[in-house]
Structure formats: structure tokens, C-alpha cells
Write a protein that holds these residues in place. Structure first.
Motif, PDB file in Angstrom:
ATOM      1  N   PRO A  71       0.836  -1.214   0.000  1.00 31.81           N
ATOM      2  CA  PRO A  71       0.000   0.000   0.000  1.00 31.81           C
ATOM      3  C   PRO A  71       0.867   1.260   0.000  1.00 31.81           C
ATOM      4  CG  PRO A  71      -0.814  -1.589   1.596  1.00 31.81           C
ATOM      5  CD  PRO A  71       0.503  -2.118   1.115  1.00 31.81           C
ATOM      6  N   LEU A  72       0.321   2.340  -0.538  1.00 32.59           N
ATOM      7  CA  LEU A  72       1.070   3.590  -0.577  1.00 32.59           C
ATOM      8  C   LEU A  72       1.477   4.041   0.823  1.00 32.59           C
ATOM      9  CD1 LEU A  72      -0.902   5.658  -3.261  1.00 32.59           C
ATOM     10  CD2 LEU A  72       1.320   4.537  -3.516  1.00 32.59           C
ATOM     11  N   ALA A  73       0.636   3.753   1.814  1.00 31.51           N
ATOM     12  CA  ALA A  73       0.945   4.167   3.181  1.00 31.51           C
ATOM     13  C   ALA A  73       2.279   3.603   3.642  1.00 31.51           C
ATOM     14  CB  ALA A  73      -0.185   3.741   4.124  1.00 31.51           C
ATOM     15  N   ARG A  74       2.530   2.345   3.343  1.00 31.39           N
ATOM     16  CA  ARG A  74       3.785   1.716   3.761  1.00 31.39           C
ATOM     17  C   ARG A  74       4.966   2.263   2.938  1.00 31.39           C
ATOM     18  NH1 ARG A  74       4.471  -4.365   4.804  1.00 31.39           N
ATOM     19  NH2 ARG A  74       6.259  -3.358   5.826  1.00 31.39           N
ATOM     20  N   GLN A  75       4.725   2.549   1.675  1.00 33.59           N
ATOM     21  CA  GLN A  75       5.787   3.111   0.852  1.00 33.59           C
ATOM     22  C   GLN A  75       6.157   4.513   1.332  1.00 33.59           C
ATOM     23  OE1 GLN A  75       5.360   2.477  -3.476  1.00 33.59           O
ATOM     24  NE2 GLN A  75       3.548   1.240  -3.027  1.00 33.59           N
ATOM     25  N   ILE A  76       5.145   5.291   1.716  1.00 35.28           N
ATOM     26  CA  ILE A  76       5.404   6.630   2.240  1.00 35.28           C
ATOM     27  C   ILE A  76       6.178   6.549   3.551  1.00 35.28           C
ATOM     28  CG2 ILE A  76       4.290   8.705   3.173  1.00 35.28           C
ATOM     29  CD1 ILE A  76       1.993   8.159   1.173  1.00 35.28           C
ATOM     30  N   GLU A  77       5.821   5.582   4.392  1.00 32.17           N
ATOM     31  CA  GLU A  77       6.532   5.403   5.658  1.00 32.17           C
ATOM     32  C   GLU A  77       8.007   5.092   5.409  1.00 32.17           C
ATOM     33  OE1 GLU A  77       6.181   2.754   9.786  1.00 32.17           O
ATOM     34  OE2 GLU A  77       5.095   2.133   7.962  1.00 32.17           O
ATOM     35  N   ALA A  78       8.266   4.243   4.436  1.00 31.32           N
ATOM     36  CA  ALA A  78       9.656   3.914   4.098  1.00 31.32           C
ATOM     37  C   ALA A  78      10.403   5.151   3.604  1.00 31.32           C
ATOM     38  CB  ALA A  78       9.689   2.818   3.039  1.00 31.32           C
ATOM     39  N   ALA A  79       9.729   5.987   2.820  1.00 29.99           N
ATOM     40  CA  ALA A  79      10.354   7.209   2.313  1.00 29.99           C
ATOM     41  C   ALA A  79      10.612   8.204   3.446  1.00 29.99           C
ATOM     42  CB  ALA A  79       9.470   7.844   1.243  1.00 29.99           C
ATOM     43  N   SER A  83      14.333   9.556   4.398  1.00 30.57           N
ATOM     44  CA  SER A  83      14.611  10.980   4.211  1.00 30.57           C
ATOM     45  C   SER A  83      14.696  11.758   5.512  1.00 30.57           C
ATOM     46  CB  SER A  83      13.531  11.598   3.321  1.00 30.57           C
ATOM     47  OG  SER A  83      12.255  11.508   3.959  1.00 30.57           O
ATOM     48  N   GLY A  84      14.289  11.122   6.617  1.00 36.65           N
ATOM     49  CA  GLY A  84      14.275  11.824   7.882  1.00 36.65           C
ATOM     50  C   GLY A  84      13.133  12.818   8.002  1.00 36.65           C
ATOM     51  N   GLN A  85      12.106  12.637   7.163  1.00 33.20           N
ATOM     52  CA  GLN A  85      10.946  13.522   7.175  1.00 33.20           C
ATOM     53  C   GLN A  85       9.873  12.937   8.083  1.00 33.20           C
ATOM     54  OE1 GLN A  85      10.600  16.418   5.573  1.00 33.20           O
ATOM     55  NE2 GLN A  85      12.338  16.416   4.157  1.00 33.20           N
ATOM     56  N   SER A  86       9.324  13.785   8.964  1.00 33.98           N
ATOM     57  CA  SER A  86       8.236  13.324   9.832  1.00 33.98           C
ATOM     58  C   SER A  86       6.870  13.692   9.278  1.00 33.98           C
ATOM     59  CB  SER A  86       8.392  13.919  11.232  1.00 33.98           C
ATOM     60  OG  SER A  86       8.396  15.350  11.173  1.00 33.98           O
ATOM     61  N   GLY A  87       6.817  14.740   8.455  1.00 32.41           N
ATOM     62  CA  GLY A  87       5.547  15.168   7.887  1.00 32.41           C
ATOM     63  C   GLY A  87       5.187  14.395   6.641  1.00 32.41           C
ATOM     64  N   LEU A  88       3.959  14.615   6.196  1.00 36.92           N
ATOM     65  CA  LEU A  88       3.492  13.956   4.973  1.00 36.92           C
ATOM     66  C   LEU A  88       4.192  14.532   3.752  1.00 36.92           C
ATOM     67  CD1 LEU A  88      -0.374  13.698   5.505  1.00 36.92           C
ATOM     68  CD2 LEU A  88       1.300  11.861   5.639  1.00 36.92           C
ATOM     69  N   PRO A  89       4.313  13.757   2.700  1.00 39.64           N
ATOM     70  CA  PRO A  89       4.890  14.285   1.461  1.00 39.64           C
ATOM     71  C   PRO A  89       3.956  15.300   0.812  1.00 39.64           C
ATOM     72  CG  PRO A  89       4.037  12.069   1.109  1.00 39.64           C
ATOM     73  CD  PRO A  89       3.951  12.326   2.576  1.00 39.64           C
ATOM     74  N   ALA A  90       4.540  16.180  -0.015  1.00 37.36           N
ATOM     75  CA  ALA A  90       3.740  17.155  -0.746  1.00 37.36           C
ATOM     76  C   ALA A  90       2.955  16.492  -1.863  1.00 37.36           C
ATOM     77  CB  ALA A  90       4.636  18.245  -1.324  1.00 37.36           C
ATOM     78  N   ALA A  91       3.461  15.383  -2.376  1.00 43.17           N
ATOM     79  CA  ALA A  91       2.781  14.664  -3.456  1.00 43.17           C
ATOM     80  C   ALA A  91       3.362  13.268  -3.569  1.00 43.17           C
ATOM     81  CB  ALA A  91       2.931  15.403  -4.784  1.00 43.17           C
ATOM     82  N   VAL A  92       2.555  12.371  -4.105  1.00 40.41           N
ATOM     83  CA  VAL A  92       2.988  10.993  -4.348  1.00 40.41           C
ATOM     84  C   VAL A  92       2.568  10.601  -5.760  1.00 40.41           C
ATOM     85  CG1 VAL A  92       2.678   8.570  -3.716  1.00 40.41           C
ATOM     86  CG2 VAL A  92       2.913  10.294  -1.923  1.00 40.41           C
ATOM     87  N   ARG A  93       3.484   9.975  -6.487  1.00 39.87           N
ATOM     88  CA  ARG A  93       3.187   9.466  -7.822  1.00 39.87           C
ATOM     89  C   ARG A  93       3.341   7.943  -7.806  1.00 39.87           C
ATOM     90  NH1 ARG A  93       5.834  13.780 -12.170  1.00 39.87           N
ATOM     91  NH2 ARG A  93       4.865  15.644 -11.255  1.00 39.87           N
ATOM     92  N   PRO A  94       2.224   7.219  -7.825  1.00 40.67           N
ATOM     93  CA  PRO A  94       2.314   5.757  -7.869  1.00 40.67           C
ATOM     94  C   PRO A  94       3.043   5.305  -9.129  1.00 40.67           C
ATOM     95  CG  PRO A  94       0.080   6.485  -7.335  1.00 40.67           C
ATOM     96  CD  PRO A  94       0.837   7.704  -7.776  1.00 40.67           C
ATOM     97  N   ILE A 121      10.819   4.678  -4.320  1.00 43.79           N
ATOM     98  CA  ILE A 121      10.598   3.484  -3.510  1.00 43.79           C
ATOM     99  C   ILE A 121      10.206   2.306  -4.397  1.00 43.79           C
ATOM    100  CG2 ILE A 121       9.192   2.460  -1.672  1.00 43.79           C
ATOM    101  CD1 ILE A 121      11.069   4.586  -0.652  1.00 43.79           C
ATOM    102  N   ASP A 122      10.835   1.158  -4.159  1.00 44.91           N
ATOM    103  CA  ASP A 122      10.424  -0.082  -4.816  1.00 44.91           C
ATOM    104  C   ASP A 122       9.102  -0.514  -4.176  1.00 44.91           C
ATOM    105  OD1 ASP A 122      10.037  -2.843  -5.464  1.00 44.91           O
ATOM    106  OD2 ASP A 122      12.163  -2.978  -5.961  1.00 44.91           O
ATOM    107  N   PRO A 123       8.008  -0.559  -4.951  1.00 42.62           N
ATOM    108  CA  PRO A 123       6.690  -0.853  -4.356  1.00 42.62           C
ATOM    109  C   PRO A 123       6.609  -2.211  -3.676  1.00 42.62           C
ATOM    110  CG  PRO A 123       6.461  -0.003  -6.598  1.00 42.62           C
ATOM    111  CD  PRO A 123       7.901  -0.312  -6.398  1.00 42.62           C
ATOM    112  N   ALA A 124       7.347  -3.188  -4.170  1.00 43.93           N
ATOM    113  CA  ALA A 124       7.239  -4.549  -3.635  1.00 43.93           C
ATOM    114  C   ALA A 124       8.128  -4.752  -2.418  1.00 43.93           C
ATOM    115  CB  ALA A 124       7.576  -5.562  -4.717  1.00 43.93           C
TER     116      ALA A 124
END
Length: 455
Positions: A71-79, A83-94, A121-124
Motif C-alpha cells: 500500500p502507498l501508506a507503507r511506501q510513504i513510511e519507508a520514504a 529521508s528523515g521527514q516526519s511530515g506527509l509528502p507534498a505529493a505521491v506518484r504511484p 521506492i520499490d513498491p514490492a
């Protein structure tokens, strides 16, 4: 007898006006030619680099497998972790296709306008495949971004943008003047002398490339700093802009007895679904159900409590897919939606024109045609300088070769008409107007010096 005198005066005015147009064409080519040449050559490099970019950054763009992704949620968490970012990304491109990586794009105050820090991020496997800066809606990578910035402003920022606006402002004028001159003297160019042969080659290439030159000028001006603002106002007034969804939400007013200092030292609580990684998966599912089926899609979370989610197709290829939806953060209900197929024709033409200029509408074919026209433009500039140099070596400059001397010979009506046209153009295209003043000043000095020598 009177009729013959009138015809004779008209013929004399026509000859003087023709000579003046030749002078203007010459001056623009001589003084603005270097800027046009740089824009043409850098444009060729830009449109031919997509394949190079894909090869250069293939590790970041390609996943290690084509298996179904997390899921994108897990990919965002990995990113976020990488990156050391605690906030949400400005945008995500699947990932556009199986085997591609997901782009998780974070805002960074140290970057320039329209730039994001992208974690690939590698989705798998959730492996980080790349970490670099991306630019613009097209998401170009550092190598092509550098070429784009050089093409637009010579890596000099807003000051450098004057160069590209100067080139675009004069290009359509010099192209149309060349067409007028070719029509008027195409029979005279059929001679066998080397001088006429050089002019014939220059004119032939100019006429064949005319459509492309006008296209470069018109679309290039839309990105310019000064003329671009005037064009944007006209586009909005005439409905030529690309429609976009509204992400503005109606926020209830605070009660009259609310404590005005209650929020000091605290932050607004995130709206349900707006400040969570899971919201990206929900937004993507709703957008797909609403008909946004493009391979390339971008998901943007709300930037504040009074804003909605925005999901947009970003596939500028043919057929164009740029539909959008705005989603309510509380329940992911669709608040607004745009469909490219329903856009006015003018808005579609504007969208296609910009994408053609960037070389993305028809892919490789688009890029090769742009390179061909840009190559023709570079040839015209270089060949024009060659003709000028050969002429300088074999002739001497006299008073009749200045615009001022020719302008003085025009009747009053023609003078006023020409001045009005140039003033209007200068107001619409400010950089062209400023450079025109400089060109006229140079010509006045040449004219005065010529008179002084004759005296």
C-alpha cells in the motif's frame, strides 16, 4: 497627370518601406541573433535528452521486481524513514507500470520553485532506489533540469529569463518580415550570383521553417516573465486556460465567544483522512472509481485545514489525460472534478501547444520534429551572420543603410502608422519594447555619424 504622380508617390513609398523592413530584419538578426541561437541549440539538447535521462537514472526509475506493490501508506513510511521527514509528502506518484518505482515527493525550503525532494521506492520490497531533486509537473530529473534552466534563463535566475523572452519576442517578427521580403523579391533571387544564391538559401529555409518558428515564439512567450503575464491575463479573460479543480473548503466560523488566544502554542488537529498516510490509498481508490485511469497520476494531500485532497492525471502524451478530482478530507467525497474531453477548444489548444513545445505530446516523433525546426533556426542565424560578414568585407556603409534615414523619407501617415504599431507591440511585449529603444538609439547614432562624415 495627377494620377501618375499619385502612383509614383505610392511606388516611392513602397520602395522606401520595403527597404526599411529589410533594415529592421537585418538589425533584429544582427543584435538578437545570438540569443535566438542559444535558445535554439539548448532547445535541441533539451528535447533529445528524455532517453538519456531514462538511461542515466534507470536504477532509481526501475524496481527490482514486477510483483504487486505494498500500500502507498507503507511506501510513504519507508520514504519518511529514509529521508528523515516526519511530515506527509507534498505529493505521491504511484508507479506508472509494473516494474516502476513510486515517487514520494517532499517539500524542501532549500529547493527552488516547483522543485521537490523525491524518494524513489520499490513498491514490492520498500527498498529506496533513489533520492534526488525533481522539477515541474513533468517531474524531470537533475540532468534535464539543468538543461531546462539553461534554456530558460542561462542558470541566472529571473535576470537570465530576459534572454529567452527577448528571443521569443522578436522571433515571430523576424520570421514574418522574412516572409514578406521573400514574397516581394522571390523572382529577383533566382539569379546565379553567389550573393543571390546565399540569400535564396536563407530565404528558402526560413519559409519552410516559418510555422515552427511562429510556434516557438508563441509558446515560448507563455513562459516569459513580462509578456507571459499579459498573455496569462488574455488567456483567463478568453477562457483559454486549462481548467483546474478548486481545493478550497468552507470552514465554519468560530463561535462569537471563542477565546482568540486559545490556539496560541498549538497546531490545528488534522482533519480525518487528511493527515495520515492511509489517506493516499483512499484518495487513489476514489479517483480511480471516478474515472481517472491514466498510468501517470499525482496525489496531493491538503496543505491546510481549509483545503481538500487533489488527485490529478499528469499524462501529457497523446491522448492527453489531465483530469482532476478534489476530495473532501473528512469522507473522501468528490467536491469538484474536471474532464479534459469537456474543455473548450481554446483551452485544449493551449494545453497541446505547451506540451508540443516541451516535446511530450507525441513522444519521440514530437522531439525529432522540434529538433529539426530548432536546427533550421540555428542555421538561419549562422547563415545570416555569414551573409552579413561577406557583405561587410565587400561594401561600405552609407546613410541610406540606416533605419532613421529611411524613416525620414516616409510620408507622415506611414510614419504615424508605424510608430503606433511599434508602441502597441512594445506595451504588449515589454522586453521587445525595451530592446527596440536600444536598437533605435544605435541606429540614430549611426545616422548622425554618417551625416557628420558627409558634412
Amino acid at each position: 497627370m495627377e494620377s501618375k504622380q499619385v502612383n509614383s508617390a505610392r511606388g516611392r513609398t513602397g520602395k522606401v518601406l520595403f527597404a526599411l523592413l529589410m533594415r529592421i530584419h537585418f538589425y533584429i538578426g544582427l543584435l538578437v541573433g545570438p540569443f535566438i541561437l542559444v535558445a535554439a541549440l539548448s532547445g535541441i539538447v533539451y528535447v533529445l535528452t528524455p532517453s538519456v535521462e531514462e538511461w542515466l537514472y534507470r536504477d532509481a526509475l526501475t524496481a527490482s521486481s514486477q510483483e504487486a506493490g505494498e500500500p502507498l501508506a507503507r511506501q510513504i513510511e519507508a520514504a519518511q524513514v529514509a529521508s528523515g521527514q516526519s511530515g506527509l509528502p507534498a505529493a505521491v506518484r504511484p508507479p506508472p507500470q509494473a516494474g516502476d518505482t513510486t515517487r514520494v515527493m517532499f517539500a524542501d525550503p532549500s529547493l527552488g520553485p516547483s522543485e521537490h525532494r523525491a524518494i524513489f521506492i520499490d513498491p514490492a520490497t520498500l527498498e529506496v532506489r533513489g533520492d534526488m531533486t525533481v522539477y515541474g509537473t513533468s517531474g524531470i530529473l537533475p540532468f534535464r533540469t539543468a538543461i531546462d534552466h539553461f534554456h530558460r534563463h542561462l542558470l541566472l535566475g529571473d535576470v537570465g529569463r530576459l534572454y529567452s523572452e527577448l528571443a521569443a519576442s522578436w522571433l515571430w517578427i523576424i520570421a514574418l518580415l522574412g516572409l514578406v521580403l521573400w514574397v516581394a523579391r522571390r523572382r529577383a533571387l533566382k539569379g546565379a550570383s553567389p550573393r543571390l544564391a546565399r540569400r535564396r538559401h536563407h530565404a528558402t529555409v526560413g519559409v519552410l521553417a516559418l510555422v515552427g518558428l511562429l510556434f516557438f515564439s508563441a509558446t515560448g512567450l507563455t513562459w516569459s516573465q513580462w509578456a507571459g503575464g499579459n498573455i496569462a491575463e488574455l488567456r483567463n479573460a478568453w477562457g483559454w486556460g486549462t481548467p483546474s479543480v478548486s481545493t478550497q473548503l468552507e470552514v465554519p466560523a468560530e463561535p462569537a465567544n471563542a477565546d482568540p488566544h486559545a490556539e496560541h502554542g498549538t497546531s490545528h488537529a488534522p482533519v480525518a483522512g487528511a493527515a495520515s498516510r492511509e489517506g493516499f490509498d483512499q484518495a487513489l481508490a476514489v479517483a480511480r472509481g471516478a474515472g481517472l485511469m491514466a498510468e501517470r497520476i499525482q496525489i496531493e494531500p491538503p496543505v491546510s485545514i481549509d483545503r481538500a485532497w487533489r488527485v490529478a492525471e499528469i499524462d501529457r502524451r497523446w491522448p492527453t489525460q489531465v483530469d482532476q478530482v478534489a476530495l473532501n478530507p473528512s469522507d473522501m467525497r468528490i467536491l469538484d472534478q474536471t474532464d479534459f474531453t469537456t474543455f473548450p477548444l481554446a483551452a485544449k489548444l493551449t494545453r497541446w501547444g505547451i506540451d508540443l513545445h516541451m516535446g511530450v505530446l507525441f513522444g519521440l516523433a514530437n522531439q525529432l520534429v522540434l529538433a529539426l525546426f530548432a536546427g533550421a533556426l540555428a542555421f538561419l542565424v549562422v547563415w545570416g551572420y555569414r551573409m552579413w560578414w561577406l557583405r561587410v568585407r565587400s561594401t561600405t556603409v552609407n546613410q541610406a543603410q540606416t533605419m532613421t534615414a529611411l524613416f525620414i523619407m516616409l510620408p507622415l501617415v506611414a510614419k504615424l502608422g508605424l510608430v503606433v504599431i511599434l508602441v502597441l507591440l512594445g506595451l504588449a511585449l515589454p522586453v521587445m519594447g525595451g530592446s527596440l529603444i536600444a536598437i533605435v538609439a544605435i541606429d540614430l547614432l549611426r545616422w548622425a555619424f554618417s551625416r557628420h562624415r558627409r558634412a
